[in-house]
Design a protein around this motif. Structure first.
Motif, PDB file in Angstrom:
ATOM      1  N   PHE A 275       4.591  61.405 -80.314  1.00  0.00           N
ATOM      2  CA  PHE A 275       5.154  62.749 -80.421  1.00  0.00           C
ATOM      3  C   PHE A 275       6.566  62.807 -79.852  1.00  0.00           C
ATOM      4  O   PHE A 275       7.481  63.304 -80.493  1.00  0.00           O
ATOM      5  CB  PHE A 275       4.241  63.745 -79.722  1.00  0.00           C
ATOM      6  CG  PHE A 275       4.655  65.159 -79.929  1.00  0.00           C
ATOM      7  CD1 PHE A 275       4.388  65.798 -81.125  1.00  0.00           C
ATOM      8  CD2 PHE A 275       5.345  65.841 -78.945  1.00  0.00           C
ATOM      9  CE1 PHE A 275       4.789  67.092 -81.341  1.00  0.00           C
ATOM     10  CE2 PHE A 275       5.745  67.143 -79.152  1.00  0.00           C
ATOM     11  CZ  PHE A 275       5.467  67.774 -80.357  1.00  0.00           C
TER      12      PHE A 275
ATOM     13  N   PHE B 289       9.163  60.568 -81.640  1.00  0.00           N
ATOM     14  CA  PHE B 289       9.576  61.112 -82.930  1.00  0.00           C
ATOM     15  C   PHE B 289      10.395  62.387 -82.788  1.00  0.00           C
ATOM     16  O   PHE B 289      10.983  62.838 -83.756  1.00  0.00           O
ATOM     17  CB  PHE B 289       8.364  61.300 -83.859  1.00  0.00           C
ATOM     18  CG  PHE B 289       8.308  60.206 -84.854  1.00  0.00           C
ATOM     19  CD1 PHE B 289       8.052  58.921 -84.454  1.00  0.00           C
ATOM     20  CD2 PHE B 289       8.583  60.436 -86.198  1.00  0.00           C
ATOM     21  CE1 PHE B 289       8.062  57.885 -85.358  1.00  0.00           C
ATOM     22  CE2 PHE B 289       8.594  59.403 -87.103  1.00  0.00           C
ATOM     23  CZ  PHE B 289       8.327  58.127 -86.687  1.00  0.00           C
TER      24      PHE B 289
ATOM     25  N   VAL C  81      13.650  61.111 -83.585  1.00  0.00           N
ATOM     26  CA  VAL C  81      13.802  60.941 -85.024  1.00  0.00           C
ATOM     27  C   VAL C  81      14.002  62.290 -85.701  1.00  0.00           C
ATOM     28  O   VAL C  81      14.836  62.460 -86.584  1.00  0.00           O
ATOM     29  CB  VAL C  81      12.568  60.223 -85.616  1.00  0.00           C
ATOM     30  CG1 VAL C  81      12.709  60.056 -87.112  1.00  0.00           C
ATOM     31  CG2 VAL C  81      12.375  58.885 -84.943  1.00  0.00           C
ATOM     32  N   LYS C  82      13.220  63.265 -85.235  1.00  0.00           N
ATOM     33  CA  LYS C  82      13.318  64.600 -85.810  1.00  0.00           C
ATOM     34  C   LYS C  82      14.732  65.140 -85.646  1.00  0.00           C
ATOM     35  O   LYS C  82      15.327  65.651 -86.597  1.00  0.00           O
ATOM     36  CB  LYS C  82      12.316  65.526 -85.103  1.00  0.00           C
ATOM     37  CG  LYS C  82      12.280  66.922 -85.662  1.00  0.00           C
ATOM     38  CD  LYS C  82      11.216  67.759 -84.972  1.00  0.00           C
ATOM     39  CE  LYS C  82      11.795  68.460 -83.774  1.00  0.00           C
ATOM     40  NZ  LYS C  82      10.822  69.309 -83.079  1.00  0.00           N
TER      41      LYS C  82
ATOM     42  N   TYR D   7       6.652  60.441 -93.385  1.00  0.00           N
ATOM     43  CA  TYR D   7       7.206  61.395 -92.416  1.00  0.00           C
ATOM     44  C   TYR D   7       8.575  61.896 -92.887  1.00  0.00           C
ATOM     45  O   TYR D   7       8.850  63.086 -92.882  1.00  0.00           O
ATOM     46  CB  TYR D   7       7.326  60.711 -91.049  1.00  0.00           C
ATOM     47  CG  TYR D   7       8.050  61.539 -90.008  1.00  0.00           C
ATOM     48  CD1 TYR D   7       7.375  62.492 -89.276  1.00  0.00           C
ATOM     49  CD2 TYR D   7       9.412  61.363 -89.783  1.00  0.00           C
ATOM     50  CE1 TYR D   7       8.036  63.263 -88.335  1.00  0.00           C
ATOM     51  CE2 TYR D   7      10.081  62.127 -88.842  1.00  0.00           C
ATOM     52  CZ  TYR D   7       9.385  63.071 -88.122  1.00  0.00           C
ATOM     53  OH  TYR D   7      10.047  63.830 -87.189  1.00  0.00           O
TER      54      TYR D   7
ATOM     55  N   ILE E  71       5.280  66.079 -88.673  1.00  0.00           N
ATOM     56  CA  ILE E  71       4.763  65.460 -87.449  1.00  0.00           C
ATOM     57  C   ILE E  71       3.255  65.623 -87.365  1.00  0.00           C
ATOM     58  O   ILE E  71       2.552  64.763 -86.840  1.00  0.00           O
ATOM     59  CB  ILE E  71       5.494  66.015 -86.190  1.00  0.00           C
ATOM     60  CG1 ILE E  71       5.229  65.140 -84.970  1.00  0.00           C
ATOM     61  CG2 ILE E  71       5.092  67.433 -85.879  1.00  0.00           C
ATOM     62  CD1 ILE E  71       5.902  63.813 -85.009  1.00  0.00           C
TER      63      ILE E  71
ATOM     64  N   LEU F 141       0.852  62.507 -86.723  1.00  0.00           N
ATOM     65  CA  LEU F 141      -0.022  62.360 -85.560  1.00  0.00           C
ATOM     66  C   LEU F 141      -1.493  62.274 -85.962  1.00  0.00           C
ATOM     67  O   LEU F 141      -2.241  61.464 -85.411  1.00  0.00           O
ATOM     68  CB  LEU F 141       0.196  63.517 -84.586  1.00  0.00           C
ATOM     69  CG  LEU F 141       1.554  63.502 -83.880  1.00  0.00           C
ATOM     70  CD1 LEU F 141       1.683  64.686 -82.942  1.00  0.00           C
ATOM     71  CD2 LEU F 141       1.760  62.207 -83.105  1.00  0.00           C
TER      72      LEU F 141
END
Lengths: 504, 526
Positions: A442, A445, A448-449, B157, B173, B177
């Motif tokens: 989480f 990323f 990355v987000k 993603y 996400i 996940l």
């Protein structure tokens, strides 16, 4: 022992410590050369340092298969130590290259000489840590590494954060050293010796009665010193501050080199002292103290605290600091198993962690140098502004998460293999590690987000250009992250072959 | 080499695309078409040369187009030998899935021509995704299978997160996940299996070759005595953990919540891939690995799996009925239809399993068509609110006809592929005492499905034309091409099911025999 024999013995010992001797000479060499070169040529000291490291690597390559004890049992030269010394030298070389690309260090405007002198001292300390076979030697080498680290962390002496980081680091460090030396003194008091293999003999001797409470306290205190070095909970508090304030190349190096040294030493300590004759199924625990549970608790605590706290972070450098705490927790799983495959998995993980973590710090440093910030918010749209940095960044982050096809997965996979090799015994530990991996996905990323899913910042300057050498170096990290992640047979073989430590 | 080619050609083309400057959009579009066409051609060669008499499943010799190379082999002393190999091969379970992947993959590429933003990154991600999906359906080594399984995570993603709708970040996400936690549980079981099965049982511990080969794990003679998975309750635990890993992908209630989000936010071509191929990875995993490796757990939990299947059918259908967003409706109908696969597989009969396999294929093409249908109207009206249209049949008669066809296919009209699949599942389910009552309840699902599709059609297409939409243009030729290709396939499977079932009959029967015989023998192990 007469004088002649002593003389020969010392010479032989020195011969076996050739790589360390080279690093020591290099330390002095950088010092002298730096004195006599004009300031315009101060980057030469980096070249000298790199040369010394390469020479030490060459000398180290002559030590395969050596199993010896030098200086009256003070230091062991065995496959285990040699494996780690390779890691230290390689990470020092890579960290030096990272340093050369750092704007931060350039802006600082100081001569590089002193930086590399301290760096050489740090490398020397780590190499001694890997081989130390005596509690006093362990303490001295750990202090050498710590002192060098304090200086490096506060190297940017004009910057407040760097100074603050240094001070915090020193205070925690002094405290842990105090704990450790107290623990060592208790152990000495109980057993009457400082040599870890002799301590093992004493513990094995049924005639000697030892108070388990005192022993537990002594070892817990000593564990404080190791815990500090590997940034394991509850001795991890220094890490986020020190990493955030330190120059990025130093933070990168601290997260791989000294951490690996701490693991190397910790494992030698536990394995040699408390575990008698090794059997394939694991190691026999000598006394009645349940080290495994204590270390398992430390492992779970470390990975959970690291990952959960990282969730809140908005600063990439700080987040990476917590991530490196979490990874120490994963690696501890290999330590507690006390099996050959666990140790091999730990060594393997440390080697692969070196590649991906130096890579992620380096790439983050390059991005931060461009946008002048480690804040996640300022990284928005980086994927479209600087794809040559953002794509490798995704690769490193995927590797830290443990997505298959990367070195991070190979490492985690082998740790899980080692854990499940014990049957259902540590199944719960594997499940906790799984939950932690998901949590880590989480926050990794989140970066990355920011880079890909968010539009660039309003007043951003558009595309960012990255110099060719910097790009090449990024890919020097990124390509092995994938290639070695798919082809890990040689390294695993090497780790398995290096598991056996010298005892006695 | 043909399977390796099939898997890696999209990836190689994707890697070549990296050096192409991003302004050359045509290169990316036609490059992706090229990759897909090559894939389809290779699949055609596979079908041409496929030997229908070979079963596969747990017989190494029964697999076709096998490729086997040693990848990683480490001798870990007294722990035996760790052996990972690059093993590919196909049987009657994987061939239809490969056909589906290549076919829907091509449809997806054509549909992707409407993508306007960051075209280079899009097609690179898309092609890597395509490689990963193909790899899952051809891998016979568990390690390799897992590698491909996870390889699709990151491209997916990005595809949802960059090219998706307003809530794309959340959907991306969440998808990541959910899948990740499922696959990590699966990884633990894979490692457990690896310790428990060897290719040379009876050898000394240090000579035992612990292999990740799936076929090795399907033959219970290879079980190491005293190992973790030779204990019955641990086998059940392992079965459940791995089942969860697959259940997230299917998606099975209550692990389905990522799907409506992902579907609604994903761009049309990605919804097509998601529903058309990705969901099938979950059910394919069940038949490929879980059923043959844990036969006794399958027998033990059959009623539970059937129960969850029926819950999926009814829950999906009822929730679909309540949707106002057309895309969400189809997402929930996907959940409902995937329930039939679970029910069919749980029945462990030839009809049931065959029905499940046909449903996997049929739902793949029908849902692809449905999402394209939604995409067409969304591109024109820029919303998907079912109540916001009305009378579109007058404005877009061809489109209305196609939609009706797709809806009928999905609700199981005889003569179309969905009917074949669902009828077979019902036949299989009804014939077994374990699943009989549940099957009766499940038939309600078909009724509800018919209700919500007909209602939706009525609201959107019949009645007075909404004056807002008098300017809508009829379906264009690119869209029509895709619809026709899918429609013809649906019709073909519907009218002449043998074209599909013949590929699978031998394997499906073998699978059922294996599960029943091995499962019965193994009950009471330890």
């Amino acid at each position: 022992m007469n004088l002649d024999a002593l003389y020969t013995y010392v010479l032989n010992s020195i011969a076996l410590l050739q790589p360390e001797v080279i690093v020591t000479i290099g330390l002095l060499g950088v010092l002298i050369i730096d004195l006599f070169t004009p300031k315009s040529m101060h980057k030469w000291s980096a070249g000298v340092f790199l040369g010394v490291m390469v020479l030490a690597l060459i000398s180290l390559s002559g030590q395969s298969g050596v199993q010896a004890s030098v200086f009256f049992g003070m230091i062991a030269v065995d496959g285990y130590a040699v494996f780690f010394k390779y890691l230290f030298l390689v990470s020092a070389i890579l960290a030096t290259l990272i340093t050369l690309f750092s704007d931060e260090m350039d802006r600082n405007g100081r001569r590089f000489g002193d930086y590399f002198i301290v760096m050489a001292g740090l490398v020397l300390g780590m190499m001694l840590m890997a081989g130390a076979n005596n509690l006093l030697m362990m303490f001295i080498s750990i202090e050498l590494v710590s002192l060098a680290s304090y200086i490096l962390v506060s190297y940017l002496k004009d910057e407040k954060t760097s100074n603050e980081a240094g001070v915090k680091y020193i205070i925690y460090g002094a405290f842990s050293s105090g704990l450790m030396i107290y623990g060592i003194s208790l152990i000495y008091g109980i057993t009457g010796t400082l040599s870890i293999s002799e301590i093992n003999e004493v513990l094995k001797n049924p005639a000697v009665v030892i108070d388990p409470v005192t022993l537990t306290i002594a070892v817990l205190l000593t564990l404080g010193g190791f815990g500090y070095k590997i940034a394991a909970a509850p001795f991890h508090f220094w890490a986020p501050d020190a990493y955030e304030g330190a120059p990025t190349p130093v933070a990168a190096f601290l997260s791989v080199g000294p951490k690996a040294a701490g693991f190397a030493m910790m494992l030698r300590f536990f394995k040699t002292i408390f575990f008698g004759t090794s059997t394939p199924e694991g190691y026999q625990i000598l006394d009645n103290i349940d080290w495994v549970s204590i270390l398992a608790a430390v492992s779970v605590l470390t990975m959970t605290i690291g990952n959960v706290t990282a969730l809140w972070q908005q600063n990439v450098k700080r987040m990476l600091a917590y991530s490196s705490i979490a990874h120490a927790g994963y690696i501890l799983m290999g330590v507690i198993l006390l099996s050959d495959s666990g140790i091999a998995a730990m060594m393997f993980y440390l080697a692969y962690y070196l590649i991906m973590n130096l890579g992620v710090f380096f790439t983050a440093m390059l991005i931060a140098d461009k946008v002048q910030s480690f804040e996640l918010d300022d990284w928005r749209g980086m994927g479209f502004r600087a794809p040559v940095l953002a794509i490798p960044m995704v690769i490193f982050l995927a590797s830290l998460i443990g997505i298959p096809g990367t070195v991070g997965f190979a490492g985690k996979f082998l740790l899980f293999v080692a854990v499940l090799q014990q049957g259902s015994l540590y199944f719960w530990l594997a499940l906790i590690a799984v939950a932690n991996s998901v949590v880590s996905a989480f926050y990794y990323f989140k970066v990355v987000k920011m880079m890909y899913l968010k539009k660039p910042v309003e007043n951003a300057d558009g595309p960012i250009s990255v110099s060719i050498p910097a790009t090449v170096l990024v890919f020097v990290f990124a390509v092995p992250t994938i290639v070695l992640g798919l082809w890990w047979q040689p390294l695993y073989n090497w780790a398995l072959a290096s598991v056996r430590m010298l005892v006695g | 080499m043909i399977l390796s080619g099939l898997i890696f050609i999209p990836m190689i083309i994707a890697l070549l695309m990296i050096v192409v400057p991003k302004e050359k959009t045509a290169v990316f579009r036609w490059g992706a078409i090229l990759a897909s066409v090559i894939q389809l051609a290779l699949v055609a060669i596979l079908v041409q040369n496929y030997d229908l008499t070979k079963a596969g499943i747990n017989e190494a010799a029964g697999y076709q187009f096998v490729e086997n190379y040693s990848w990683i082999k480490v001798s870990a002393g007294s722990y035996g030998i760790l052996d990972i190999s690059y093993t590919l091969g196909i049987d009657g379970l994987s061939l239809p899935m490969l056909i589906l992947t290549a076919f829907v993959g091509l449809i997806g590429v054509i549909s992707s021509f409407s993508i306007e933003k960051y075209i280079k990154g899009y097609f690179i991600s898309y092609l890597i995704l395509l490689s990963a999906m193909t790899g899952v359906f051809a891998a016979l080594d568990f390690f390799l299978f897992y590698l491909f399984w996870e390889m699709m995570l990151i491209p997916m993603y990005f595809l949802i997160g960059i090219w998706g709708g307003p809530r794309r970040e959340y959907a991306a996400i969440k998808f990541f996940l959910y899948t990740f936690i499922g696959s990590l549980l699966m990884l633990l079981v894979i490692i457990g299996l690896y310790f428990s099965y060897v290719t040379n049982p009876g050898a000394a511990p240090e000579d035992m070759i612990h292999s990740f080969n799936m076929i090795t794990m399907m033959n219970q003679g290879n079980l190491v005595a005293g190992s973790l998975l030779s204990v019955e309750h641990w086998r059940h635990v392992a079965f459940i953990l791995m089942f969860l890993g697959f259940a997230v992908k299917i998606p099975m209630f209550p692990f389905h919540t990522w799907l409506p989000d992902a579907h609604v936010e994903a761009p049309t071509p990605i919804s097509v891939i998601l529903a058309g191929v990705l969901l099938k990875m979950g059910t394919y995993g069940l038949v490929r690995v879980l059923w043959p490796i844990f036969p006794e757990s399958v027998l033990y939990f059959a009623w539970l799996i059937a129960l969850f299947g029926v819950i999926n059918i009814l829950y999906g259908a009822l929730t679909a009925m309540g949707q106002t967003d057309l895309k969400k409706l189809i997402a929930y109908s996907s959940i409902s239809h995937m329930g039939f696969v679970l029910l069919g597989l749980a029945s462990l009969t030839t009809e049931g399993t065959m029905g499940a396999m046909v449903q996997m294929f049929s739902h793949g093409i029908i849902s692809a068509m449905l999402f394209l249908v939604v995409g067409v109207i969304y591109d024109r009206a820029h919303h998907r609110d079912i109540d916001g249209f009305g009378g579109l049949a007058k404005q877009m008669p061809v489109y209305a006809g196609i939609t009706l066809f797709a809806f009928f296919a999905s609700l199981g009209l005889p003569g179309l592929s969905g009917f074949v699949a669902e009828a077979l599942v019902f036949m299989g389910g009804f014939s077994q005492p374990v699943t009989q009552n549940l099957t009766i309840i499940a038939t309600l699902g078909m009724l509800i499905t018919a209700i919500y599709y007909l209602w939706t059609y009525q609201k959107v297409f019949t009645g007075e034309l909404n004056p807002k939409y008098t300017g809508l243009t009829e379906i264009n030729s690119r869209e029509l091409t895709m619809m026709t290709a899918l429609g013809v396939s649906i019709l073909l499977v519907g009218i002449y099911p043998s074209s599909l079932t013949d590929l699978m009959t031998v394997s499906v029967n073998h699978l059922n025999d294996l599960v029943k015989s091995a499962g019965t023998v193994m009950v009471g192990l330890n």
